[in-house]
Enzyme design. Structure first.
Site, short mmCIF file in Angstrom:
data_model
loop_
_atom_site.label_atom_id
_atom_site.label_comp_id
_atom_site.label_asym_id
_atom_site.label_seq_id
_atom_site.Cartn_x
_atom_site.Cartn_y
_atom_site.Cartn_z
N ASP A 1 36.02 -23.21 -110.59
CA ASP A 1 35.00 -23.69 -109.87
C ASP A 1 33.81 -23.98 -110.79
O ASP A 1 33.47 -22.94 -111.83
CB ASP A 1 34.84 -23.38 -108.33
CG ASP A 1 35.88 -23.52 -107.73
OD1 ASP A 1 36.54 -24.38 -107.87
OD2 ASP A 1 35.88 -22.89 -106.63
N HIS A 2 32.88 -24.91 -110.29
CA HIS A 2 31.67 -24.91 -111.09
C HIS A 2 30.79 -23.69 -110.81
O HIS A 2 30.96 -22.98 -110.24
CB HIS A 2 30.80 -26.04 -110.30
CG HIS A 2 31.32 -27.52 -110.56
ND1 HIS A 2 31.13 -28.10 -111.84
CD2 HIS A 2 32.14 -28.26 -109.91
CE1 HIS A 2 31.57 -29.08 -111.72
NE2 HIS A 2 32.39 -29.44 -110.71
N LYS A 3 29.83 -23.49 -112.15
CA LYS A 3 29.13 -22.30 -112.24
C LYS A 3 28.15 -22.82 -111.02
O LYS A 3 27.43 -23.76 -111.05
CB LYS A 3 28.60 -22.22 -113.54
CG LYS A 3 29.48 -22.08 -114.54
CD LYS A 3 28.84 -21.90 -115.91
CE LYS A 3 30.10 -21.95 -116.90
NZ LYS A 3 29.34 -22.12 -118.49
#
Length: 182
Positions: A80-82
């Site tokens: 997932d996105h940081k």
């Protein structure tokens, strides 16, 4: 084999030929079968007699062992996105590292389950319907829940596990199991 069984066999073989050759899946055994439309990464590696149900989402870097069944609406995802970069909205941060996901031989993953990328699910494990797997799963065990936790062992003793492992590691063909499939 009667006429209906022959027609079904030809249909399945043709469908999977299209998946492997025309759609670009290069690492699927010829007996691997998709039960319906799914969103599956082209680098999927799948062994003998793997079944992937409809509406599945499978991210890159997934390897599935022989005889594994994945029910409908299962997702294997992650990376997932940081979210911890101050001053940058998540939509612009990019994704974290995506680990290899390994699903052993003779695993059964129930419908609507979610598997977080990077975990290993041991041979013979069963994942109950609707579970979310966030950590590695022991071989020959039944896991369920959110997050998934061990419920029980699949077999009663070491002799049963040993017998099952001999079968999984042999070069047995499906024809040795035809009486069980009726």
């Amino acid at each position: 084999m009667n006429a209906k069984q022959r027609i079904r066999k030809v249909f399945r073989e043709t469908k999977m030929f299209i998946h492997r050759k025309l759609l670009g899946y290069k690492n699927l055994d010829s007996t691997c079968y998709f039960g319906g439309k799914s969103n599956v990464s082209k680098d999927l590696q799948a062994g003998r007699w793997v079944y992937i149900g409809p509406n599945c989402i499978i991210y890159p870097k997934v390897k599935i062992g022989d005889y594994t069944m994945i029910a409908h609406d299962v997702s294997i995802l992650g990376g997932d996105h940081k979210y911890n970069l101050p001053g940058i909205p998540c939509v612009f941060t990019g994704r974290d590292f995506l680990g290899d996901t390994k699903i052993g031989k003779d695993v059964w993953i129930g419908a609507y389950s979610k598997i977080i990328a990077g975990v290993t699910i041991g041979d013979g494990a069963i994942i109950a319907l609707g579970s979310i797997v966030t950590k590695d799963v022991e071989p020959y065990s039944v896991y369920g829940g959110i997050p998934a936790k061990k419920i029980k062992d699949r077999f009663q003793n070491a002799q049963e596990v040993e017998k099952h492992e001999r079968m999984l590691n042999s070069e047995a063909s499906v024809f040795g199991f035809e009486d069980l499939c009726k």
